[in-house]
Motif scaffolding. Sequence first.
Motif, PDB file in Angstrom:
ATOM      1  N   SER A 284      -8.836  36.133 -13.580  1.00 20.98           N
ATOM      2  CA  SER A 284      -9.227  37.129 -12.579  1.00 20.98           C
ATOM      3  C   SER A 284     -10.203  36.585 -11.532  1.00 20.98           C
ATOM      4  O   SER A 284     -10.399  37.220 -10.490  1.00 20.98           O
ATOM      5  CB  SER A 284      -9.845  38.340 -13.265  1.00 20.98           C
ATOM      6  OG  SER A 284     -11.029  37.976 -13.946  1.00 20.98           O
TER       7      SER A 284
ATOM      8  N   SER B  22     -15.051  37.817  -0.817  1.00 22.78           N
ATOM      9  CA  SER B  22     -15.085  37.100   0.457  1.00 22.78           C
ATOM     10  C   SER B  22     -14.689  38.040   1.603  1.00 22.78           C
ATOM     11  O   SER B  22     -15.313  38.023   2.673  1.00 22.78           O
ATOM     12  CB  SER B  22     -14.141  35.900   0.404  1.00 22.78           C
ATOM     13  OG  SER B  22     -14.086  35.262   1.641  1.00 22.78           O
TER      14      SER B  22
ATOM     15  N   PRO C 103     -10.045  34.163  -9.215  1.00 21.85           N
ATOM     16  CA  PRO C 103      -9.552  33.997  -7.841  1.00 21.85           C
ATOM     17  C   PRO C 103      -9.411  35.333  -7.103  1.00 21.85           C
ATOM     18  O   PRO C 103      -9.718  35.422  -5.910  1.00 21.85           O
ATOM     19  CB  PRO C 103      -8.194  33.325  -8.016  1.00 21.85           C
ATOM     20  CG  PRO C 103      -8.286  32.623  -9.325  1.00 21.85           C
ATOM     21  CD  PRO C 103      -9.156  33.494 -10.179  1.00 21.85           C
ATOM     22  N   ALA C 104      -8.976  36.376  -7.797  1.00 28.74           N
ATOM     23  CA  ALA C 104      -8.831  37.684  -7.157  1.00 28.74           C
ATOM     24  C   ALA C 104     -10.191  38.250  -6.776  1.00 28.74           C
ATOM     25  O   ALA C 104     -10.357  38.812  -5.676  1.00 28.74           O
ATOM     26  CB  ALA C 104      -8.103  38.641  -8.090  1.00 28.74           C
ATOM     27  N   PHE C 105     -11.160  38.135  -7.650  1.00 28.73           N
ATOM     28  CA  PHE C 105     -12.507  38.617  -7.345  1.00 28.73           C
ATOM     29  C   PHE C 105     -13.131  37.823  -6.201  1.00 28.73           C
ATOM     30  O   PHE C 105     -13.790  38.384  -5.323  1.00 28.73           O
ATOM     31  CB  PHE C 105     -13.413  38.559  -8.569  1.00 28.73           C
ATOM     32  CG  PHE C 105     -13.128  39.641  -9.568  1.00 28.73           C
ATOM     33  CD1 PHE C 105     -13.085  40.968  -9.187  1.00 28.73           C
ATOM     34  CD2 PHE C 105     -12.921  39.322 -10.891  1.00 28.73           C
ATOM     35  CE1 PHE C 105     -12.830  41.968 -10.107  1.00 28.73           C
ATOM     36  CE2 PHE C 105     -12.668  40.315 -11.824  1.00 28.73           C
ATOM     37  CZ  PHE C 105     -12.615  41.645 -11.433  1.00 28.73           C
ATOM     38  N   LYS C 106     -12.921  36.518  -6.201  1.00 27.66           N
ATOM     39  CA  LYS C 106     -13.468  35.677  -5.131  1.00 27.66           C
ATOM     40  C   LYS C 106     -12.877  36.063  -3.788  1.00 27.66           C
ATOM     41  O   LYS C 106     -13.593  36.173  -2.784  1.00 27.66           O
ATOM     42  CB  LYS C 106     -13.181  34.202  -5.435  1.00 27.66           C
ATOM     43  CG  LYS C 106     -13.790  33.256  -4.452  1.00 27.66           C
ATOM     44  CD  LYS C 106     -13.533  31.804  -4.853  1.00 27.66           C
ATOM     45  CE  LYS C 106     -14.142  30.869  -3.836  1.00 27.66           C
ATOM     46  NZ  LYS C 106     -13.864  29.471  -4.146  1.00 27.66           N
ATOM     47  N   LEU C 107     -11.574  36.317  -3.738  1.00 27.91           N
ATOM     48  CA  LEU C 107     -10.911  36.722  -2.508  1.00 27.91           C
ATOM     49  C   LEU C 107     -11.432  38.084  -2.032  1.00 27.91           C
ATOM     50  O   LEU C 107     -11.744  38.263  -0.854  1.00 27.91           O
ATOM     51  CB  LEU C 107      -9.400  36.777  -2.719  1.00 27.91           C
ATOM     52  CG  LEU C 107      -8.554  37.173  -1.516  1.00 27.91           C
ATOM     53  CD1 LEU C 107      -8.685  36.116  -0.418  1.00 27.91           C
ATOM     54  CD2 LEU C 107      -7.106  37.323  -1.926  1.00 27.91           C
ATOM     55  N   GLY C 108     -11.551  39.035  -2.950  1.00 26.69           N
ATOM     56  CA  GLY C 108     -12.033  40.364  -2.590  1.00 26.69           C
ATOM     57  C   GLY C 108     -13.473  40.355  -2.108  1.00 26.69           C
ATOM     58  O   GLY C 108     -13.813  41.014  -1.118  1.00 26.69           O
TER      59      GLY C 108
ATOM     60  N   SER D 105     -10.783  36.370 -17.970  1.00 22.12           N
ATOM     61  CA  SER D 105     -11.831  36.210 -16.971  1.00 22.12           C
ATOM     62  C   SER D 105     -11.526  35.030 -16.052  1.00 22.12           C
ATOM     63  O   SER D 105     -11.765  35.096 -14.844  1.00 22.12           O
ATOM     64  CB  SER D 105     -13.195  36.029 -17.638  1.00 22.12           C
ATOM     65  OG  SER D 105     -13.227  34.880 -18.438  1.00 22.12           O
TER      66      SER D 105
END
Length: 53
Positions: free
Chosen positions: A9, A18, A11-16, A6
């Motif tokens: 993952s 955003s 940073p990837a969720f935050k980028l997506g 968790s």
Amino acid sequence: MSYSMSRASLPAFKLGLSALSSLLDKASAFCAAGNIDDAVVLQSRLAPDTVSG
């Protein structure tokens, strides 16, 4: 200290999320400029739904 899935993952969720937020802001501005109801754009589809089977 362990590094969890968790945590890896996030940073990837935050980028997506955003990017999604930015797209929704652009769609809202497009609707305001063209005097279009937001619900019309939200319900629009790029391609028809298909059922495989």
